[in-house]
Design a protein around this motif. Structure first.
Motif, PDB file in Angstrom:
ATOM      1  N   LYS A  44       0.845  -1.198   0.000  1.00  0.00           N
ATOM      2  CA  LYS A  44       0.000   0.000   0.000  1.00  0.00           C
ATOM      3  C   LYS A  44       0.886   1.256   0.000  1.00  0.00           C
ATOM      4  N   PHE A  71      -0.726   7.177   0.934  1.00  0.00           N
ATOM      5  CA  PHE A  71      -2.080   7.714   0.860  1.00  0.00           C
ATOM      6  C   PHE A  71      -3.097   6.664   1.322  1.00  0.00           C
ATOM      7  N   GLN A  72      -2.919   5.404   0.892  1.00  0.00           N
ATOM      8  CA  GLN A  72      -3.860   4.344   1.290  1.00  0.00           C
ATOM      9  C   GLN A  72      -3.779   4.046   2.780  1.00  0.00           C
ATOM     10  N   LEU A  97     -10.478   0.676   3.862  1.00  0.00           N
ATOM     11  CA  LEU A  97      -9.783   1.225   2.688  1.00  0.00           C
ATOM     12  C   LEU A  97     -10.662   1.172   1.445  1.00  0.00           C
ATOM     13  N   LYS A  98     -10.899   2.339   0.878  1.00  0.00           N
ATOM     14  CA  LYS A  98     -11.717   2.404  -0.343  1.00  0.00           C
ATOM     15  C   LYS A  98     -10.922   3.040  -1.498  1.00  0.00           C
ATOM     16  N   ASP A  99      -9.695   3.466  -1.237  1.00  0.00           N
ATOM     17  CA  ASP A  99      -8.953   4.237  -2.236  1.00  0.00           C
ATOM     18  C   ASP A  99      -7.899   3.420  -2.985  1.00  0.00           C
ATOM     19  N   GLU A 100      -7.717   3.791  -4.242  1.00  0.00           N
ATOM     20  CA  GLU A 100      -6.670   3.193  -5.065  1.00  0.00           C
ATOM     21  C   GLU A 100      -5.313   3.829  -4.714  1.00  0.00           C
ATOM     22  N   SER A 106      -5.422   7.012   4.577  1.00  0.00           N
ATOM     23  CA  SER A 106      -6.882   7.081   4.453  1.00  0.00           C
ATOM     24  C   SER A 106      -7.536   5.957   5.254  1.00  0.00           C
ATOM     25  N   SER A 107      -6.859   4.822   5.440  1.00  0.00           N
ATOM     26  CA  SER A 107      -7.402   3.743   6.297  1.00  0.00           C
ATOM     27  C   SER A 107      -7.424   4.198   7.760  1.00  0.00           C
ATOM     28  N   GLY A 128      -5.093  15.764  -5.296  1.00  0.00           N
ATOM     29  CA  GLY A 128      -5.377  14.384  -5.696  1.00  0.00           C
ATOM     30  C   GLY A 128      -4.153  13.753  -6.345  1.00  0.00           C
ATOM     31  N   THR A 139      -0.974   9.062 -10.893  1.00  0.00           N
ATOM     32  CA  THR A 139      -1.947  10.150 -11.000  1.00  0.00           C
ATOM     33  C   THR A 139      -1.453  11.161 -12.035  1.00  0.00           C
ATOM     34  N   ARG A 179      -1.871   5.766  -5.306  1.00  0.00           N
ATOM     35  CA  ARG A 179      -1.516   6.887  -6.191  1.00  0.00           C
ATOM     36  C   ARG A 179      -0.080   6.753  -6.715  1.00  0.00           C
TER      37      ARG A 179
END
Lengths: 256, 303
Positions: A94, A97-98, A211-214, A101-102, B102, B134, A216
């Protein structure tokens, strides 16, 4: 007061690392694991704050496979009340960012007043997770703390800057603090506290619930640094090495 | 590709590493513009557009405001890449900007590698090649990894302001400790690392420094452990040195330490680990236990 401290389990940095078959991370077997050094300072500061306030609740959190429970148990033995393992056998894949965000997804409805993290991990060293968690939660973050003080809902830290300079910065709670080396002296858990820690709550939450994000960032490869081959390597018996070094210093420098 | 370079300013001065950002953009061969929270009296000497926010109104550490101003500059510059130094300011601001855009953040870039970048891992024992997944990316550069650009020219200044509320209050700067020693002026420095094992052994390093006619220094873990005072610390958070001879004793070579001493004219390293990263900058690496080698060398020099 409700306090959270986030820790990572990392390999002993003195280890000999081997690149894993995936080619993007190191082989995890045969390594000794410990709490990330910066995070030990975070745990100690969280415990100190709890002791200062008397009435405080302290949760320690770590994302990773089953082995991270060892790190969590040490934090419990240092004085945290309960531990949360966000279970993720693939945590190493991961990105920052992942991971952030978790943690933010876990923390968002729990009203933590102060969150501590290390300023970076020793294995990745990206220095992003703490700042990202705070930004995702919409709370102030004070980074690189080498001194911490809490009074009446307000935190003052000394930030470490370059060249021996510090900056004093203040923020109101809720806030997040990232901890730099030298902030305090992390305590060794005592035997009675290690025994008590075994009875403390250790909650497991699957990563999929948070965790819902991909990602980056994509890791293309992991490798040893290219040897620039500049150093002359000398090995052998001490007396001979001393003579060789004196010879080299006389020949190559103007100091002898 | 178009980059916005975030320069650094402190207490009336533009910080020199700002030119490393320009050097990086030139090496990459990309278009760039700059951003600075500072004053007109200390502008970078670069022929490029510069978005300038006034430090007197924005403050030197006011990350919520700096973030908003940088985002405004990214918009105006139509930049897809934002570049910071990997410094106390850069690592504080970069993730905030990355999240808002982002964007992926690539921390502590040491080299450009194809269409990706090289980052150190595990105390510089390994290198990761990474690439942003990204459209936009935020990059922080390791101190000293890129050659600073030549200082020439004058920027075209566009001023920026913001009314974003602050989240924290900057109370001022403090010197950590009054230094007794100026290692920056020493011609010979012998530094103790974690490999010396225990506080008593720092005396052995001091003795070697005296035998060589120099000063002793220390790495961060040795100072943090209280084995040596802060004014002896060599590295990004201590002193940056460039002596004629630097002897690294039991120092594995963390990036922050290397950044503080790699400009030394001649580097002798003593370490039990032949593969320690210090070997990358050393002229001579002696594979030995410092606790045996240092007293033997001291005795021979004295004799």
């Amino acid at each position: 007061m409700n306090i959270l401290v986030c820790i990572k389990q990392v390999p002993d940095m003195e280890s000999r690392f081997k690149v894993a078959a995936s080619g993007t991370w190191f082989e995890e077997s045969d390594l000794a694991w410990r709490i990330n050094e910066y995070d030990e300072f975070a745990v100690e500061q969280a415990v100190k704050l709890k002791e200062q306030l008397g009435d405080a609740d302290l949760t320690v959190l770590s994302i990773g496979p089953a082995r991270v429970k060892e790190a969590l148990k040490k934090a419990l033995a240092m004085g945290c009340e309960r531990a949360v393992n966000i279970v993720d056998p693939a945590a190493a894949e991961k990105d920052s960012f992942q991971i952030a965000s978790s943690i933010a997804a876990f923390a968002k409805d729990k009203s933590f007043d102060v969150i501590f993290t290390g300023m970076q991990s020793q294995d990745r060293g990206s220095g992003q997770v703490g700042v990202l968690v705070a930004e995702l939660l919409g709370i102030p973050v004070l980074t690189t703390a080498v001194e911490f003080e809490y009074t009446d809902g307000s935190i003052t830290v000394r930030r470490e800057l370059e060249g021996g300079l510090r900056a004093a910065v203040k923020a109101s709670t809720p806030a997040l603090v990232t901890c730099q080396l030298g902030l305090n002296t992390p305590r060794y858990p005592t035997l009675p506290n290690i025994m008590k820690a075994k009875k403390k709550e250790l909650l497991e939450i699957p990563i999929g619930e948070l965790l819902k994000d991909e990602a980056r960032l994509t890791t293309l490869a992991l490798a040893y640094p290219e040897k620039k081959g500049s150093a002359l390597v000398l090995e052998g018996e001490i007396g001979e090495l001393v003579d060789k070094v004196i010879g080299i210093l006389k020949e190559k420098t103007s100091v002898l | 590709m178009k980059a916005l370079l975030v320069g650094e300013y402190r207490e009336g001065k533009l910080l020199e590493p700002t030119y490393e950002l320009v050097g990086f953009a030139q090496k990459l061969g990309c278009e760039f513009e700059l951003f600075l929270v500072g004053t007109e009296a200390a502008l970078p000497q670069v022929n490029a557009k510069l978005y300038l926010a006034d430090v007197a109104t924005v403050g030197e550490y006011n990350p919520a405001l700096h973030k908003q101003l940088i985002l405004d500059a990214v918009d105006k510059a139509n930049a897809d890449t934002v570049v910071f130094l990997h410094s106390s300011s850069g690592w504080d601001l970069a993730p905030r900007v990355a999240l808002a855009l982002g964007a992926a953040q690539l921390s502590e870039v040491v080299e450009i590698k194809g269409d990706g970048y090289l980052l150190p891992a595990c105390n510089a024992k390994l290198r990761r090649t990474v690439k942003a997944a990204t459209g936009k990316s935020v990059i922080t550069l390791q101190a000293g990894a890129f050659m600073p650009a030549e200082q020439s020219g004058a920027p075209q200044v566009e001023k920026l302001t913001t009314s974003t509320p602050a989240q924290s209050e900057f109370l001022g700067y403090e010197q950590a400790e009054a230094g007794q020693v100026d290692l920056g002026k020493a011609e010979i420095i012998v530094s103790a690392g974690r490999g010396v094992g225990k506080p008593e052994n720092v005396a052995m390093i001091q003795a070697l420094a005296e035998a060589l006619g120099g000063e002793y220094g220390a790495s961060r873990p040795v100072v943090d452990a209280g084995w040596a005072p802060h004014d002896r610390q060599v590295g990004t958070t201590g002193q940056v040195v460039s002596p004629k001879l630097y002897v690294a004793c039991g120092i594995s070579g963390a990036i922050q330490h290397l950044a503080g001493m790699k400009k030394s004219e001649f580097i002798l390293a003593i370490n039990t680990d032949k593969d320690a990263p210090i070997g990358e900058v050393a002229d001579v690496l002696v594979v030995a236990d410092i606790k045996q080698f240092a007293p033997a060398l001291t005795a021979k020099l004295a004799g």
